[in-house]
Design a protein around this motif. Structure first.
Motif, PDB file in Angstrom:
ATOM      1  N   THR A   1      87.800  45.416  72.056  1.00 45.09           N
ATOM      2  CA  THR A   1      87.587  46.927  72.253  1.00 45.09           C
ATOM      3  C   THR A   1      87.731  47.338  73.613  1.00 45.09           C
ATOM      4  O   THR A   1      87.759  48.101  74.115  1.00 45.09           O
ATOM      5  CB  THR A   1      86.198  47.121  71.439  1.00 45.09           C
ATOM      6  OG1 THR A   1      85.499  47.117  72.277  1.00 45.09           O
ATOM      7  CG2 THR A   1      86.209  47.241  70.011  1.00 45.09           C
ATOM      8  N   ILE A   2      87.369  46.148  74.517  1.00 44.13           N
ATOM      9  CA  ILE A   2      87.550  46.448  76.093  1.00 44.13           C
ATOM     10  C   ILE A   2      89.233  46.501  76.636  1.00 44.13           C
ATOM     11  O   ILE A   2      89.496  45.581  76.248  1.00 44.13           O
ATOM     12  CB  ILE A   2      87.357  45.132  76.262  1.00 44.13           C
ATOM     13  CG1 ILE A   2      85.171  44.326  75.783  1.00 44.13           C
ATOM     14  CG2 ILE A   2      86.707  45.003  78.195  1.00 44.13           C
ATOM     15  CD1 ILE A   2      84.284  43.641  76.522  1.00 44.13           C
ATOM     16  N   LEU A   3      88.759  47.638  77.174  1.00 43.80           N
ATOM     17  CA  LEU A   3      90.024  47.440  78.248  1.00 43.80           C
ATOM     18  C   LEU A   3      89.797  46.916  79.681  1.00 43.80           C
ATOM     19  O   LEU A   3      88.323  47.028  79.853  1.00 43.80           O
ATOM     20  CB  LEU A   3      90.827  49.421  78.327  1.00 43.80           C
ATOM     21  CG  LEU A   3      91.529  49.108  76.628  1.00 43.80           C
ATOM     22  CD1 LEU A   3      91.491  50.911  76.762  1.00 43.80           C
ATOM     23  CD2 LEU A   3      91.865  48.387  76.567  1.00 43.80           C
ATOM     24  N   GLU A   4      90.900  46.598  80.496  1.00 39.36           N
ATOM     25  CA  GLU A   4      90.181  46.470  82.329  1.00 39.36           C
ATOM     26  C   GLU A   4      90.460  47.650  83.230  1.00 39.36           C
ATOM     27  O   GLU A   4      90.325  48.830  82.273  1.00 39.36           O
ATOM     28  CB  GLU A   4      91.904  45.976  82.370  1.00 39.36           C
ATOM     29  CG  GLU A   4      92.158  44.727  81.811  1.00 39.36           C
ATOM     30  CD  GLU A   4      93.143  44.250  82.513  1.00 39.36           C
ATOM     31  OE1 GLU A   4      93.869  45.309  83.766  1.00 39.36           O
ATOM     32  OE2 GLU A   4      94.189  43.235  82.190  1.00 39.36           O
ATOM     33  N   SER A   5      89.242  47.669  83.257  1.00 35.15           N
ATOM     34  CA  SER A   5      87.649  48.836  84.229  1.00 35.15           C
ATOM     35  C   SER A   5      88.260  47.965  85.811  1.00 35.15           C
ATOM     36  O   SER A   5      87.268  47.352  85.837  1.00 35.15           O
ATOM     37  CB  SER A   5      87.102  48.919  83.615  1.00 35.15           C
ATOM     38  OG  SER A   5      85.832  50.167  84.354  1.00 35.15           O
ATOM     39  N   ASP A   6      87.677  48.556  86.549  1.00 34.17           N
ATOM     40  CA  ASP A   6      87.686  48.691  87.464  1.00 34.17           C
ATOM     41  C   ASP A   6      86.567  49.468  88.135  1.00 34.17           C
ATOM     42  O   ASP A   6      85.985  49.345  89.416  1.00 34.17           O
ATOM     43  CB  ASP A   6      88.553  49.220  88.974  1.00 34.17           C
ATOM     44  CG  ASP A   6      90.046  48.328  88.318  1.00 34.17           C
ATOM     45  OD1 ASP A   6      89.762  47.428  88.122  1.00 34.17           O
ATOM     46  OD2 ASP A   6      90.958  48.566  89.175  1.00 34.17           O
TER      47      ASP A   6
END
Length: 303
Positions: free
Chosen positions: A147-152
């Motif tokens: 369920t994780i998307l890339e994030s900054d």
């Protein structure tokens, strides 16, 4: 004078006529009912419920909720949506597919330490009712990598998307058979497992006789937690100490039913047995060892 008298008489006649008319009472009923319930669960907590997520509707969703006549109510462990089932739902808007977005962020800075998730500070999770697995909003039994998307951005944040579509209308249309309410969805987190490592320090004579120390084993949740023999180590301040580590990973939890005790066998030249109840693991004790790829709950104890 006569005009004033006539006015008073007419007023009395009007009041009398009004009093003689039957009085009608209008009652308005708002039949609001909980239509949707999203609950956040976590195995770390004894209650099984997680209150570490702050969940709020997006600005666009706030407008949509108002248009649909829906009410948002936050819970300690999630949120609910309620609707007026007595309202007019003949408008085409109720038959059009739509979605409602709710943004969340984790408020507990220790969350990543006691939750079985990748040990990174920037995570953005997306949960969507477009696909649901036995009322879960994630494919695995517990929230994981999928369920994780890339994030900054720092912190654990995400999106909960609730779909409004044929067969799963939030408010049923007039022609639709009334479904059972509320629809329930779950987001379920797993508690992290870690090796418990006690690091002891204190008087030189106590540390030098480290071989005589041991941690008492007991039956803990039907699993016998056996600790290793003491191992002498150099502390960061340059002094000597020793450590004792559990041989198995142990589930981290917010409440512990039992405890461990360190004892000292009668060493040479002494006639007493040392005994000390040990502190239990807390989230701030949990660290990740990149060389062994293991998690440890490191607890410093003064003898």
């Amino acid at each position: 004078m006569r005009n004033e008298s006539n006015k008073r008489n007419r007023k009395k006649e009007q009041e009398y006529t009004f009093m003689q008319q039957p009085q009608q009472t209008y009652r308005y009923s708002l039949a609001y009912e909980t239509l949707l319930d999203v609950s956040v669960l976590h195995e770390y907590f004894a209650t099984g419920r997680c209150s570490d997520l702050d969940i709020r509707p997006s600005p666009q969703t706030v407008q949509k909720l108002r248009a649909y006549g829906l009410l948002f109510k936050a819970k300690n462990d999630g949120f609910m949506l309620a609707g007026n089932l007595g309202s007019d739902r003949t408008s085409l808007v109720f038959r059009s597919s739509d979605f409602f977005d709710f943004n969340f962020r984790v408020t507990n800075p220790q969350f990543i330490r006691y939750t079985e998730l990748p040990y990174v500070s920037s995570q953005y999770h997306v949960f969507d009712t477009d696909q649901v697995w036995n009322d879960r909003m994630h494919p695995e039994a517990f929230v994981g990598q999928s369920t994780i998307l890339e994030s900054d951005t720092d912190g654990i944040k995400g999106l909960i998307r609730i779909r409004h579509r044929p067969g799963h209308y939030l408010l049923p249309v007039e022609e639709e058979a009334r479904p059972s309410f509320p629809r329930q969805y779950f987001i379920h987190f797993m508690n992290r497992k870690a090796f418990i490592k006690y690091i002891f320090y204190g008087p030189v004579e106590a540390v030098e006789n480290f071989d005589f120390y041991f941690i008492e084993n007991f039956d803990f949740n039907s699993n016998e937690h056996i600790f290793t023999s003491p191992n002498q180590v150099n502390l960061r301040n340059g002094e000597l100490g020793f450590e004792i580590t559990s041989k198995v990973e142990i589930d981290m939890k917010d409440r512990w039913d039992d405890y461990w005790v360190i004892k000292n066998r009668k060493s040479e030249g002494t006639s007493f047995e040392y005994r000390k109840t040990l502190p239990l693991p807390r989230p701030e004790n949990i660290v990740f060892n990149p060389s062994s790829l293991r998690y440890y709950a490191e607890i410093f104890v003064k003898l």
